[in-house]
Design a protein around this motif. Sequence first.
Motif, short mmCIF file in Angstrom:
data_model
loop_
_atom_site.label_atom_id
_atom_site.label_comp_id
_atom_site.label_asym_id
_atom_site.label_seq_id
_atom_site.Cartn_x
_atom_site.Cartn_y
_atom_site.Cartn_z
N ARG A 1 0.85 -1.20 0.00
CA ARG A 1 0.00 0.00 0.00
C ARG A 1 0.89 1.24 0.00
N ILE A 2 0.44 2.26 -0.71
CA ILE A 2 1.15 3.54 -0.77
C ILE A 2 0.23 4.59 -0.17
N ASP A 3 0.64 5.15 0.95
CA ASP A 3 -0.19 6.11 1.68
C ASP A 3 -1.61 5.58 1.90
N GLY A 4 -1.71 4.32 2.27
CA GLY A 4 -3.00 3.74 2.61
C GLY A 4 -3.80 3.20 1.45
N ASN A 5 -3.29 3.35 0.22
CA ASN A 5 -3.99 2.85 -0.96
C ASN A 5 -3.29 1.61 -1.51
N ILE A 6 -4.06 0.56 -1.77
CA ILE A 6 -3.47 -0.68 -2.29
C ILE A 6 -2.93 -0.45 -3.69
N TRP A 7 -1.68 -0.83 -3.88
CA TRP A 7 -1.09 -0.77 -5.22
C TRP A 7 -1.45 -2.06 -5.95
N SER A 8 -2.23 -1.91 -7.00
CA SER A 8 -2.69 -3.09 -7.74
C SER A 8 -1.62 -3.56 -8.72
N MET A 9 -1.29 -4.84 -8.59
CA MET A 9 -0.32 -5.45 -9.51
C MET A 9 -1.01 -6.29 -10.57
N ASP A 10 -2.34 -6.29 -10.55
CA ASP A 10 -3.10 -7.07 -11.53
C ASP A 10 -2.82 -6.59 -12.94
N GLY A 11 -2.57 -7.52 -13.82
CA GLY A 11 -2.34 -7.19 -15.22
C GLY A 11 -0.94 -6.72 -15.54
N LEU A 12 -0.09 -6.60 -14.53
CA LEU A 12 1.29 -6.16 -14.76
C LEU A 12 2.19 -7.38 -14.93
N SER A 13 3.08 -7.29 -15.90
CA SER A 13 4.09 -8.33 -16.04
C SER A 13 5.19 -8.06 -15.02
N LEU A 14 6.00 -9.05 -14.74
CA LEU A 14 7.09 -8.86 -13.79
C LEU A 14 8.04 -7.76 -14.26
N ASP A 15 8.21 -7.64 -15.56
CA ASP A 15 9.10 -6.61 -16.10
C ASP A 15 8.56 -5.21 -15.86
N ASP A 16 7.25 -5.09 -15.69
CA ASP A 16 6.63 -3.76 -15.54
C ASP A 16 6.53 -3.31 -14.08
N LEU A 17 6.75 -4.23 -13.14
CA LEU A 17 6.49 -3.93 -11.74
C LEU A 17 7.26 -2.71 -11.23
N SER A 18 8.56 -2.68 -11.47
CA SER A 18 9.39 -1.62 -10.91
C SER A 18 8.98 -0.25 -11.46
N ASN A 19 8.79 -0.15 -12.78
CA ASN A 19 8.41 1.14 -13.37
C ASN A 19 7.04 1.59 -12.89
N ASP A 20 6.09 0.66 -12.78
CA ASP A 20 4.75 1.03 -12.34
C ASP A 20 4.77 1.45 -10.88
N PHE A 21 5.60 0.80 -10.09
CA PHE A 21 5.72 1.15 -8.67
C PHE A 21 6.23 2.58 -8.52
N VAL A 22 7.25 2.93 -9.28
CA VAL A 22 7.79 4.29 -9.23
C VAL A 22 6.75 5.29 -9.72
N ARG A 23 5.99 4.94 -10.76
CA ARG A 23 4.94 5.84 -11.25
C ARG A 23 3.89 6.09 -10.17
N GLU A 24 3.53 5.05 -9.42
CA GLU A 24 2.55 5.21 -8.35
C GLU A 24 3.09 6.16 -7.29
N LEU A 25 4.36 6.02 -6.95
CA LEU A 25 4.96 6.91 -5.96
C LEU A 25 5.07 8.33 -6.50
N THR A 26 5.40 8.45 -7.77
CA THR A 26 5.53 9.76 -8.39
C THR A 26 4.22 10.52 -8.35
N SER A 27 3.13 9.80 -8.47
CA SER A 27 1.81 10.46 -8.42
C SER A 27 1.51 10.99 -7.03
N LYS A 28 2.20 10.47 -6.02
CA LYS A 28 2.03 10.94 -4.65
C LYS A 28 2.93 12.14 -4.36
N LYS A 29 4.08 12.13 -4.97
CA LYS A 29 5.05 13.20 -4.71
C LYS A 29 5.90 13.36 -5.97
N SER A 30 5.77 14.47 -6.65
CA SER A 30 6.31 14.62 -8.00
C SER A 30 7.81 14.40 -8.09
#
Length: 277
Positions: free
Chosen positions: A240-269
């Motif tokens: 969870r990022i700031d109390g919101n579940i980060w959904s990994m559904d539909g993501l390939s293993l190769d996409d996990l790291s980039n999507d994780f950083v994008r989720e964090l970036t949306s919280k703090k530019s």
Amino acid sequence: SVAYEDRHCMFQRTKSDKKKQRFALFITACIIAALIIVAFVGLFLQGTAEKHRDDVGGAYDLLQNVESKPSNATKQGGLASFVGSEEQAPTVEIYLDPLCPACGQVDRILNDTLEKMYEEGQIKIEIHPLNFLDGKSTDTYSSRVSSAIAYISEHDPEHIIKFIAKIYDESNQPSEVNYAPVPDKEIIQWAKEAGVPSSIAKKSVDGRYVQWVTYATNYTITRDDLIAVGKEGFATPLIRIDGNIWSMDGLSLDDLSNDFVRELTSKKSEIGNSIRN
């Protein structure tokens, strides 16, 4: 004759009326039965919901009153860890069982990113070590390692992410299916390889926080706010990022790291800039 025909018609009408009455009674009985069923289901669901609330409340109370708990333990059963993090830095909650193979798979992908951002103070970490897979081992592996995580996060937060990386290293993490016992000395060695001082590494396996881990697990698995969309209940890996579940559904293993950083970036530019550069 006319009289006979009239009597015959009256007889036919009487039979027809009786059929209508029987049909009406049948419909009424069906409606009453349906209402009874609906009422019964409603009472059952209400009772189930009340029991669930009682279960959650009871598990929460036990967690709050456990005798020995880490000084950095949260009321929700997490371990608040940070290294010079900015006050507004996002909090990343990580729910894991040391034996969980999917947890290991995700950690092996994300750990370098987590470690870098954590060490640079870009994120705060809240680790939730669990032991629901104890039954898959012959030596309460999940409890022992989760207790070690709790102790190290309390006494050496600087190296906690590296220690988790060692736990989930493919050469270290035991199989959930064909489990082979893991002695305490191996867990101590993983901690020392992660940079944990020898004195802390040795004390981490004394089991002092096993009961806290157990109560934290019992509470965690009852929480409705930890059920991801499309899931029927709590499951790991969960982040969870700031109390919101980060959904990994539909993501390939190769996409996990980039999507994780994008989720964090949306919280703090500004988060993630050093990762990309």
